[in-house]
Design an enzyme around this catalytic site. Structure first.
Site, PDB file in Angstrom:
ATOM      1  N   SER A 147      -1.559   9.164 -25.967  1.00 23.74           N
ATOM      2  CA  SER A 147      -0.750   9.844 -26.985  1.00 23.74           C
ATOM      3  C   SER A 147      -0.975   9.171 -28.326  1.00 23.74           C
ATOM      4  O   SER A 147      -1.322   7.984 -28.387  1.00 23.74           O
ATOM      5  CB  SER A 147       0.734   9.747 -26.605  1.00 23.74           C
ATOM      6  OG  SER A 147       1.575  10.132 -27.673  1.00 23.74           O
ATOM      7  N   TYR A 160       8.612   5.371 -24.200  1.00 23.27           N
ATOM      8  CA  TYR A 160       7.436   6.235 -24.098  1.00 23.27           C
ATOM      9  C   TYR A 160       6.271   5.642 -24.876  1.00 23.27           C
ATOM     10  O   TYR A 160       5.144   5.555 -24.367  1.00 23.27           O
ATOM     11  CB  TYR A 160       7.755   7.636 -24.632  1.00 23.27           C
ATOM     12  CG  TYR A 160       6.582   8.581 -24.605  1.00 23.27           C
ATOM     13  CD1 TYR A 160       6.235   9.265 -23.452  1.00 23.27           C
ATOM     14  CD2 TYR A 160       5.810   8.786 -25.750  1.00 23.27           C
ATOM     15  CE1 TYR A 160       5.160  10.134 -23.418  1.00 23.27           C
ATOM     16  CE2 TYR A 160       4.733   9.656 -25.738  1.00 23.27           C
ATOM     17  CZ  TYR A 160       4.406  10.323 -24.575  1.00 23.27           C
ATOM     18  OH  TYR A 160       3.325  11.186 -24.547  1.00 23.27           O
TER      19      TYR A 160
END
Length: 275
Positions: A147, A160
């Site tokens: 990501s 995250y």
């Protein structure tokens, strides 16, 4: 690698979203076997039926909780028994929880679950298949979905972001190990996109010059670069720019810039997929 035609492809998180798109691409490209792993049994079966109509290859599906190391080992052995060694591994499964500040975490199990799926699962799954990829001496690919959160810090997604930082560091280190050891017939690609329109990041906001990415565009980019053996794929261009300035600007100036363009406010209205 020009095509996955005739090859064996395994995709995690394959029942929906990006995983399903990757599986469709593999089938249309005439992969011999496409193996789908997901924890959602109903969606997995439905996707397997749909995919079977797209190409001559065989679709295999298995319910696997990739947060469970023993389940990964069992599923890996089953794949080898059923189809043998694989040629392409796509570590796509991932989760995101919450949009509050870290100290507001109410369910502490979410921390372990996020790290287990986003960080540890790709490591354990790759370890099931990479030794054979190395020893076979034929072209092979590993695509790890990380990501843009692995490139810059971001409020309201600290766990995250931490899990994806770990995934990126591990993935790119394995790439270097393969090159250093003379095993560059196996290529590892790490994909770092911003928010993608899968439902997983419902409510998250795009920021300056950075709209939410459509799934087909993300998959086409990652798939194409994976076959080429690209090391790191960052999209869109603004994420590459933000990564560059993070290494050049003083920390305070970087924070002011990322706050101004909206990166640091992008998770304020996050709700996530409703399920």
């Amino acid at each position: 690698m020009d095509s996955v035609a005739g090859k064996k492809v395994l995709i995690t998180g394959a029942a929906m979203g990006l995983g399903k798109f990757f599986a469709e691409q593999a089938m249309r490209e005439k992969a011999a076997d496409v193996m789908l792993w997901d924890v959602d049994e109903a969606a997995l079966k439905e996707t397997a039926v749909e995919l079977a109509t797209l190409g001559p290859g065989t679709v295999h599906h298995r319910v696997v909780d990739v947060s469970d190391r023993e389940a990964i080992a069992e599923a890996g052995a089953a794949v080898r028994d059923e189809v043998g060694d694989i040629d392409v591994l796509i570590n796509n499964a991932g989760i995101v929880r919450g949009n509050g500040y870290f100290w507001e975490t109410s369910n502490r199990a979410d921390i372990a679950q996020t790290v287990a799926i986003n960080s540890l699962a790709p490591m354990y799954i790759t370890l099931e298949f990479l030794p054979a990829m190395v020893s076979r001496r034929t072209p092979a690919r590993v695509l790890n979905i990380a990501s843009s959160a692995a490139l810059v810090a971001n409020p309201r997604m600290s766990v995250y972001a931490g899990s994806k930082w770990a995934a990126l560091g591990w993935s790119d280190s394995v790439r270097l190990e393969l090159e250093q050891s003379g095993n560059d017939h196996v290529k590892v690609t790490t994909f770092c996109p911003t928010y993608i329109n899968t439902g997983m990041f419902a409510g998250a906001k795009g920021f300056m010059f950075t709209p939410i990415i459509e799934q087909d565009h993300a998959v086409h980019t990652a798939w194409t670069q994976m076959k080429k053996g690209a090391a790191l794929v960052v999209m869109p261009w603004t994420s590459r720019f933000n990564r560059a300035i993070s290494g050049l600007l003083p920390l305070k100036v970087r924070d002011q810039y990322l706050d101004f363009v909206g990166v640091y406010h992008s998770m304020e209205e996050f709700t996530g997929r409703k399920s």
